[in-house]
Design a protein around this motif. Structure first.
Motif, PDB file in Angstrom:
ATOM      1  N   VAL A  93      27.162  49.107  35.678  1.00 31.18           N
ATOM      2  CA  VAL A  93      25.940  49.921  35.651  1.00 31.18           C
ATOM      3  C   VAL A  93      25.578  50.311  34.217  1.00 31.18           C
ATOM      4  N   ARG A  94      26.587  50.616  33.404  1.00 30.12           N
ATOM      5  CA  ARG A  94      26.321  50.908  31.986  1.00 30.12           C
ATOM      6  C   ARG A  94      25.698  49.687  31.308  1.00 30.12           C
ATOM      7  N   ALA A  95      26.254  48.521  31.600  1.00 32.76           N
ATOM      8  CA  ALA A  95      25.735  47.293  30.996  1.00 32.76           C
ATOM      9  C   ALA A  95      24.303  47.019  31.452  1.00 32.76           C
ATOM     10  N   LEU A  96      24.010  47.250  32.729  1.00 34.95           N
ATOM     11  CA  LEU A  96      22.660  47.036  33.252  1.00 34.95           C
ATOM     12  C   LEU A  96      21.645  47.923  32.539  1.00 34.95           C
ATOM     13  N   ASN A  97      22.005  49.186  32.338  1.00 34.25           N
ATOM     14  CA  ASN A  97      21.075  50.108  31.690  1.00 34.25           C
ATOM     15  C   ASN A  97      20.846  49.710  30.229  1.00 34.25           C
ATOM     16  N   SER A  98      21.926  49.322  29.537  1.00 36.32           N
ATOM     17  CA  SER A  98      21.797  48.870  28.143  1.00 36.32           C
ATOM     18  C   SER A  98      20.977  47.585  28.061  1.00 36.32           C
ATOM     19  N   PHE A  99      21.190  46.708  29.023  1.00 39.94           N
ATOM     20  CA  PHE A  99      20.466  45.439  29.086  1.00 39.94           C
ATOM     21  C   PHE A  99      18.965  45.684  29.237  1.00 39.94           C
ATOM     22  N   LEU A 100      18.594  46.586  30.145  1.00 37.48           N
ATOM     23  CA  LEU A 100      17.169  46.873  30.358  1.00 37.48           C
ATOM     24  C   LEU A 100      16.544  47.503  29.117  1.00 37.48           C
ATOM     25  N   GLY A 137      15.470  60.373  28.665  1.00 36.44           N
ATOM     26  CA  GLY A 137      16.935  60.312  28.663  1.00 36.44           C
ATOM     27  C   GLY A 137      17.484  58.921  28.463  1.00 36.44           C
ATOM     28  N   GLY A 138      16.602  57.926  28.261  1.00 36.01           N
ATOM     29  CA  GLY A 138      17.062  56.553  28.090  1.00 36.01           C
ATOM     30  C   GLY A 138      17.585  55.922  29.373  1.00 36.01           C
ATOM     31  N   ILE A 139      17.252  56.509  30.522  1.00 35.39           N
ATOM     32  CA  ILE A 139      17.760  56.016  31.804  1.00 35.39           C
ATOM     33  C   ILE A 139      16.707  55.151  32.496  1.00 35.39           C
ATOM     34  N   TYR A 140      17.089  53.918  32.793  1.00 32.01           N
ATOM     35  CA  TYR A 140      16.226  53.016  33.566  1.00 32.01           C
ATOM     36  C   TYR A 140      16.627  53.005  35.034  1.00 32.01           C
ATOM     37  N   PRO A 432      28.082  50.176  47.434  1.00 33.49           N
ATOM     38  CA  PRO A 432      28.271  51.525  46.886  1.00 33.49           C
ATOM     39  C   PRO A 432      26.984  51.990  46.194  1.00 33.49           C
ATOM     40  N   PHE A 433      26.762  53.298  46.202  1.00 32.94           N
ATOM     41  CA  PHE A 433      25.569  53.881  45.585  1.00 32.94           C
ATOM     42  C   PHE A 433      25.958  54.670  44.340  1.00 32.94           C
ATOM     43  N   VAL A 434      25.208  54.432  43.271  1.00 41.35           N
ATOM     44  CA  VAL A 434      25.542  54.980  41.959  1.00 41.35           C
ATOM     45  C   VAL A 434      24.357  55.784  41.443  1.00 41.35           C
ATOM     46  N   LEU A 435      24.628  56.983  40.955  1.00 46.99           N
ATOM     47  CA  LEU A 435      23.601  57.835  40.342  1.00 46.99           C
ATOM     48  C   LEU A 435      23.822  57.865  38.838  1.00 46.99           C
ATOM     49  N   VAL A 436      22.730  57.728  38.080  1.00 48.51           N
ATOM     50  CA  VAL A 436      22.828  57.685  36.620  1.00 48.51           C
ATOM     51  C   VAL A 436      21.866  58.702  36.024  1.00 48.51           C
ATOM     52  N   SER A 437      22.363  59.519  35.138  1.00 51.30           N
ATOM     53  CA  SER A 437      21.535  60.495  34.425  1.00 51.30           C
ATOM     54  C   SER A 437      22.108  60.660  33.021  1.00 51.30           C
ATOM     55  N   PRO A 438      21.428  61.399  32.132  1.00 50.02           N
ATOM     56  CA  PRO A 438      22.005  61.655  30.807  1.00 50.02           C
ATOM     57  C   PRO A 438      23.356  62.371  30.880  1.00 50.02           C
ATOM     58  N   GLU A 439      23.645  62.990  32.023  1.00 48.89           N
ATOM     59  CA  GLU A 439      24.913  63.712  32.184  1.00 48.89           C
ATOM     60  C   GLU A 439      26.067  62.791  32.572  1.00 48.89           C
ATOM     61  N   GLY A 440      25.765  61.527  32.949  1.00 50.98           N
ATOM     62  CA  GLY A 440      26.839  60.596  33.282  1.00 50.98           C
ATOM     63  C   GLY A 440      26.541  59.750  34.498  1.00 50.98           C
ATOM     64  N   ILE A 441      27.559  59.009  34.937  1.00 50.31           N
ATOM     65  CA  ILE A 441      27.463  58.109  36.082  1.00 50.31           C
ATOM     66  C   ILE A 441      28.281  58.681  37.227  1.00 50.31           C
ATOM     67  N   ASP A 442      27.669  58.773  38.391  1.00 50.77           N
ATOM     68  CA  ASP A 442      28.275  59.410  39.555  1.00 50.77           C
ATOM     69  C   ASP A 442      28.285  58.388  40.700  1.00 50.77           C
ATOM     70  N   ILE A 443      29.479  57.980  41.147  1.00 56.20           N
ATOM     71  CA  ILE A 443      29.610  56.969  42.198  1.00 56.20           C
ATOM     72  C   ILE A 443      30.101  57.645  43.472  1.00 56.20           C
ATOM     73  N   THR A 444      29.334  57.550  44.539  1.00 59.31           N
ATOM     74  CA  THR A 444      29.730  58.143  45.813  1.00 59.31           C
ATOM     75  C   THR A 444      30.886  57.340  46.414  1.00 59.31           C
ATOM     76  N   PRO A 445      31.957  58.011  46.845  1.00 58.62           N
ATOM     77  CA  PRO A 445      33.134  57.279  47.343  1.00 58.62           C
ATOM     78  C   PRO A 445      32.840  56.543  48.655  1.00 58.62           C
ATOM     79  N   GLY A 446      32.825  55.232  48.576  1.00 51.96           N
ATOM     80  CA  GLY A 446      32.548  54.435  49.772  1.00 51.96           C
ATOM     81  C   GLY A 446      31.259  53.670  49.610  1.00 51.96           C
ATOM     82  N   GLY A 447      30.277  54.039  50.407  1.00 58.55           N
ATOM     83  CA  GLY A 447      29.001  53.341  50.381  1.00 58.55           C
ATOM     84  C   GLY A 447      28.661  52.856  51.773  1.00 58.55           C
ATOM     85  N   LEU A 448      27.739  51.911  51.836  1.00 50.60           N
ATOM     86  CA  LEU A 448      27.296  51.369  53.118  1.00 50.60           C
ATOM     87  C   LEU A 448      27.980  50.032  53.368  1.00 50.60           C
TER      88      LEU A 448
END
Length: 476
Positions: A93-100, A137-140, A432-448
């Motif tokens: 996810v970090r790489a994806l955001n930097s890539f965009l 915040g530089g978040i895509y 899995p679902f991932v939340l991204v903000s300037p405060e960091g990356i938050d991954i919910t344990p599990g997913g669909l």
């Protein structure tokens, strides 16, 4: 209980013994009367029907509304497995955001010869309007869904990235609530990480992405939906309600004094963060599709002027492209300086002459996908296709090879589903679902967890007859 699958079975090992992750669940299951379990299966269906957890399937005629099939046998992941997956997901996810960011600025990865420029020039999701602009915040990618498949005890692969508008999180939440309502004693016996706080975490993550025009106080967050006829409308309404955010349609919004504002009983009120579930093309009729009635005229001007945050950022869909996906190992290494912790599935780019020749020679053994496709449509699964279907697809490939990628037919892991005859293995994947903000990356344990309910099927998409399961990540 019994085993029965030629591929990696997540519940049983090759000798039919329960794997450690499922020990306590299997002990509980064996204690339950069969008729009581059958009654619970019916009860689960009734719960989903009563709650209105449906989706629309768009066919040639009118849209058909269907119940999302739910299977009550959980998919269980150990804490150690999840730690390993989380590290790989966060890296990606970090790489994806930097890539965009790079794609819409200096395009260093193209200059370095690591990504062909034609992949942008031929990509409809590439938005020239985003060039040179940095989102708040530089978040895509504020919300990301990473689709994973498993083929062995320690073998996980990324199947695709969903960086535009990933869906399905409401089913993850409803699956857990249904399971806890039906089997409260089971959750007292098995320590499972919670997912129920996802809406709160989503609200907090979005609120951390306020635009420069934010005036202070509590940010106003709204969910933009195309409306009740959209296939994922249930999810839009569900998330808005759970977050305490407003659910709005384009007709509820207008640009007033340089801000996107929503109509309220007290007049118009500025929105700080808009979680949009409307595709780029329909977001702003002044910038994109002039016939769109779903978006807000002028919202892109407000966005570029710092008056609102749009989540996910327009133009992120370029990262969902399956031709881009084939370069993700290089992308991860280019932006993180590390080898990918989660590998891609081996992929042949049909735009390459040698790859195309290989794919044409081996169509009967491969899975072929459209680079812009989704939902399980527009693909060929060679081993389950007729000679006529393969011949027809061969003609498509020869006509437009750049539209396709091919992958081996993976031996996807199986998890048992509950049937009237007992447990039966079915193929699964995981989002899995991932939340991204300037405060960091938050991954919910599990997913669909999505499951192919048809015996032998590898297609897990709900639009193609798949169902869902509750996903458990065990506590340490």
């Amino acid at each position: 209980m019994s085993a029965g699958s030629s591929t990696f079975d997540e519940m049983f090992d090759g000798s039919g013994q329960t794997r450690p992750a499922y020990d306590e669940y299997c002990r509980w299951f064996d204690e339950q009367p069969g008729e009581w379990m059958r009654r619970k299966a019916r009860e689960a269906d009734d719960t989903f029907r009563r709650t209105g957890i449906t989706f629309n399937v768009y066919g040639e005629n009118e849209a058909e509304e269907r119940l999302i099939p739910f299977d009550m046998v959980p998919r269980i992941i150990t804490a150690a497995e999840w730690r390993k997956l989380s590290r790989g997901i966060e890296q990606r996810v970090r790489a994806l955001n930097s890539f965009l960011y790079d794609l819409y600025h200096r395009q260093e990865i193209v200059r370095a010869g690591r990504l062909p420029e034609r992949l942008l020039q031929t990509n409809d999701a590439w938005l020239a309007n985003m060039v040179g602009f940095t989102p708040p915040g530089g978040i895509y990618t504020h919300i990301v869904g990473i689709d994973l498949v498993r083929t062995g005890p320690d073998e996980f692969f990324v199947l695709e990235d969903n960086a535009r508008t990933p869906s399905g999180v409401s089913y993850m939440l409803e699956n857990r609530e249904t399971m806890m309502g039906m089997f409260p004693d089971l959750f007292s016996r098995v320590g499972v990480e919670s997912v129920s706080n996802y809406p709160r975490r989503l609200a907090r993550s979005l609120a951390a992405c306020v635009p420069p025009a934010f005036a202070g106080g509590k940010p106003t967050v709204a969910v933009l939906t195309p409306g009740i006829y959209n296939s994922a409308y249930f999810e839009h309404a569900f998330l808005a309600d759970q977050m305490g955010a407003e659910l709005v349609e384009g007709s509820d919004l207008r640009v007033v004094e340089g801000r996107v504002q929503m109509r309220t009983t007290r007049g118009y009120k500025p929105i700080d963060v808009l979680y949009r579930r409307v595709d780029d093309e329909f977001l702003d009729p002044l910038t994109f599709n002039p016939d769109s009635m779903l978006g807000v005229p002028g919202i892109m001007d407000v966005y570029r002027a710092g008056g609102i945050t749009i989540a996910n950022a327009p133009g992120t869909g370029v990262a969902d492209d399956k031709a881009i996906y084939s370069f993700m190992p290089e992308i991860v290494e280019f932006y993180t300086g590390e080898k990918p912790l989660l590998p891609n599935v081996q992929t042949w780019r049909c735009a390459d002459h040698d790859s195309l020749a290989y794919v044409l020679d081996n169509l009967a053994e491969l899975v072929v996908k459209e680079v812009h496709g989704s939902g399980g449509y527009g693909m060929l699964i060679g081993p389950t296709s007729s000679k006529r279907e393969i011949a027809a697809f061969r003609d498509k490939l020869k006509a437009k090879p750049e539209n396709y990628i091919a992958q081996p037919t993976l031996a996807l892991s199986t998890c048992p589903i509950y049937t009237r005859a007992g447990l039966a293995p079915r193929h699964v994947d995981l989002r899995p679902f991932v939340l991204v903000s300037p405060e960091g990356i938050d991954i919910t344990p599990g997913g669909l967890t999505r499951v192919a309910l048809k015996k032998g099927s590898l297609v897990v998409n709900s639009s193609q007859g798949g169902g869902t399961k509750d996903t458990w990540v065990l506590k340490d």
